[in-house]
Design a protein around this motif. Structure first.
Motif, mmCIF file in Angstrom:
data_model
loop_
_atom_site.group_PDB
_atom_site.id
_atom_site.type_symbol
_atom_site.label_atom_id
_atom_site.label_comp_id
_atom_site.label_asym_id
_atom_site.label_seq_id
_atom_site.Cartn_x
_atom_site.Cartn_y
_atom_site.Cartn_z
ATOM 1 N N MET A 117 41.743 77.245 3.262
ATOM 2 C CA MET A 117 41.483 76.287 2.277
ATOM 3 C C MET A 117 41.041 74.825 3.084
ATOM 4 N N TYR A 118 40.142 73.906 2.612
ATOM 5 C CA TYR A 118 39.708 72.767 3.206
ATOM 6 C C TYR A 118 40.595 71.377 2.445
ATOM 7 N N LEU A 119 40.462 70.474 3.279
ATOM 8 C CA LEU A 119 41.109 69.191 2.789
ATOM 9 C C LEU A 119 40.390 68.595 1.617
ATOM 10 N N SER A 120 38.978 68.985 1.599
ATOM 11 C CA SER A 120 38.290 68.432 0.619
ATOM 12 C C SER A 120 38.425 69.223 -0.691
ATOM 13 N N ASP A 121 39.163 70.154 -0.579
ATOM 14 C CA ASP A 121 39.537 71.268 -1.590
ATOM 15 C C ASP A 121 40.841 70.810 -2.703
ATOM 16 N N ILE A 122 41.732 69.980 -1.927
ATOM 17 C CA ILE A 122 42.798 69.675 -2.615
ATOM 18 C C ILE A 122 42.705 68.322 -3.274
ATOM 19 N N LYS A 123 43.483 67.911 -4.374
ATOM 20 C CA LYS A 123 43.606 66.992 -5.115
ATOM 21 C C LYS A 123 44.863 66.296 -4.985
ATOM 22 N N ILE A 124 44.717 64.971 -4.577
ATOM 23 C CA ILE A 124 45.688 63.964 -4.317
ATOM 24 C C ILE A 124 45.779 62.704 -5.216
ATOM 25 N N ASN A 125 47.014 62.575 -5.848
ATOM 26 C CA ASN A 125 46.915 61.442 -6.754
ATOM 27 C C ASN A 125 48.351 60.466 -6.495
ATOM 28 N N TYR A 126 47.930 59.249 -6.087
ATOM 29 C CA TYR A 126 49.044 58.306 -6.081
ATOM 30 C C TYR A 126 49.762 57.948 -7.251
ATOM 31 N N LEU A 127 50.975 57.905 -7.183
ATOM 32 C CA LEU A 127 52.083 57.789 -8.548
ATOM 33 C C LEU A 127 52.589 56.210 -8.319
ATOM 34 N N PHE B 173 43.118 49.869 12.071
ATOM 35 C CA PHE B 173 42.904 51.061 12.914
ATOM 36 C C PHE B 173 41.597 51.809 12.362
ATOM 37 N N LYS B 174 40.869 51.270 12.032
ATOM 38 C CA LYS B 174 39.408 52.021 11.510
ATOM 39 C C LYS B 174 38.966 52.905 12.930
ATOM 40 N N THR B 175 39.353 52.489 14.106
ATOM 41 C CA THR B 175 38.947 53.224 15.252
ATOM 42 C C THR B 175 39.506 54.245 15.843
ATOM 43 N N LEU B 176 40.515 54.689 14.994
ATOM 44 C CA LEU B 176 41.521 55.841 15.429
ATOM 45 C C LEU B 176 40.677 56.999 14.670
ATOM 46 N N ASP B 177 40.954 58.119 15.367
ATOM 47 C CA ASP B 177 40.381 59.475 14.766
ATOM 48 C C ASP B 177 41.257 60.051 13.468
ATOM 49 N N CYS B 178 41.094 59.397 12.705
ATOM 50 C CA CYS B 178 42.012 59.734 11.511
ATOM 51 C C CYS B 178 41.369 58.932 10.445
ATOM 52 N N LYS B 179 41.564 59.775 9.156
ATOM 53 C CA LYS B 179 41.009 59.245 7.898
ATOM 54 C C LYS B 179 42.339 58.472 7.320
ATOM 55 N N ILE B 180 41.936 57.017 7.050
ATOM 56 C CA ILE B 180 43.246 56.118 6.654
ATOM 57 C C ILE B 180 42.795 56.013 5.311
ATOM 58 N N SER B 181 43.615 56.268 4.264
ATOM 59 C CA SER B 181 43.084 56.017 2.831
ATOM 60 C C SER B 181 43.485 54.673 2.497
ATOM 61 N N THR B 182 42.925 54.006 1.583
ATOM 62 C CA THR B 182 43.177 52.735 0.829
ATOM 63 C C THR B 182 43.866 53.112 -0.521
ATOM 64 N N ILE B 183 44.681 52.281 -1.137
ATOM 65 C CA ILE B 183 45.033 52.639 -2.564
ATOM 66 C C ILE B 183 44.990 51.286 -3.121
ATOM 67 N N HIS B 184 44.485 51.407 -4.541
ATOM 68 C CA HIS B 184 44.114 50.368 -5.218
ATOM 69 C C HIS B 184 44.840 50.357 -6.429
ATOM 70 N N GLU B 185 45.595 51.586 -7.005
ATOM 71 C CA GLU B 185 46.169 51.461 -8.488
ATOM 72 C C GLU B 185 46.978 52.659 -8.827
ATOM 73 N N ARG B 186 47.895 52.701 -9.517
ATOM 74 C CA ARG B 186 48.663 53.923 -10.030
ATOM 75 C C ARG B 186 47.830 54.872 -10.446
ATOM 76 N N GLY B 187 47.950 56.085 -10.232
ATOM 77 C CA GLY B 187 47.310 57.046 -10.620
ATOM 78 C C GLY B 187 46.024 57.621 -9.847
ATOM 79 N N GLU B 188 45.600 56.611 -8.854
ATOM 80 C CA GLU B 188 44.243 56.754 -8.104
ATOM 81 C C GLU B 188 44.352 58.099 -7.613
#
Length: 243
Positions: free
Chosen positions: A1-11, A224-239
């Motif tokens: 399974m790939y990361l692009s195949d999972i669904k993540i929601n912020y509560l 930390f945008k230069t680090l070799d890691c996808k860093i998420s930003t969050i803007h609202e509940r349920g996103e």
């Protein structure tokens, strides 16, 4: 399974839902006022639509602090009896027959899911979950708590304890990490997250424990945008968050 195949929601706060091929994982669900008319994942709640899934539901609570644990999770069995609760051992609730209590450095196997706990620099545990080919780390309240109003001795001990814990965790592969970026730490808000990324090298880093201060997630990601890691930003509940 790939990361692009999972669904993540912020509560909210440290609460997330992760949907994989065969599982629905819920972490540190707490903000549930029962006053919302639109009770669904897009609004930061788990409602009957999500709970009646045919997938196996695993509910994780890292510790008993009220911003991480809400006993409403046990009412979900009214909708689905295929739920297992994985709770830190400091939580004393016994409202289900499907509870598994874990202390730091325990392991648990549920079907094909492997769960390992690590310590915290506050209360309870942190979780490393291997499920459907994906490795997920949820820090709970494990963080480098460098408080501006604490003594130098306290903060030095905190740094030592935090780095000691990370030295154990870094031996594992981590695909997705949920980790505190707490603006109450003021200028030290980023210390734990930066160290965690550099030491454990997760593929995806998702900030948490920032309350309503969503801007701090943008601030951290930009810093930390230069680090070799996808860093998420969050803007609202349920996103929904994407890799």
């Amino acid at each position: 399974m790939y990361l692009s195949d999972i669904k993540i929601n912020y509560l909210y706060n440290s609460g997330f839902v992760v949907e994989t091929k065969n599982h629905l994982l819920v972490f540190d669900y707490y903000l549930d006022t029962k006053k919302e008319c639109k009770r669904n994942i897009e609004n930061g709640f788990l409602g009957s639509k999500e709970l009646t899934t045919a997938k196996t539901i695993l509910v994780f609570c890292s510790h008993s602090h009220p911003d991480h644990f809400n006993s409403v999770i046990f009412s979900w069995e009214d909708f689905n009896n295929n739920i297992s609760y994985i709770l830190s051992s400091d939580i004393k609730e016994k409202k289900s027959n499907n509870i598994h209590y874990m202390s730091p450095y325990n392991t648990l196997k549920l079907g094909n899911t492997h769960i390992e706990t690590f310590g915290s620099t506050d209360l309870g545990v942190s979780f490393l979950v291997n499920v459907d080919g994906i490795s997920i780390f949820h820090a709970g309240d494990l963080n480098w708590w460098d408080w501006f109003d604490e003594s130098n001795e306290y903060n030095l001990n905190m740094e030592k304890d935090f780095k000691s814990e990370i030295s154990k965790i870094k031996l594992n592969n981590i695909d997705v990490a949920f980790f505190p970026i707490d603006p109450r730490l003021k200028q030290s808000y980023y210390l734990g997250g930066e160290y965690f990324i550099k030491e454990t090298k997760p593929k995806m880093f998702i900030p948490m424990h920032f309350g309503d201060n969503y801007e701090v997630t943008n601030k951290f990601a930009d810093k930390f945008k230069t680090l070799d890691c996808k860093i998420s930003t969050i803007h609202e509940r349920g996103e929904q968050l994407y890799f």
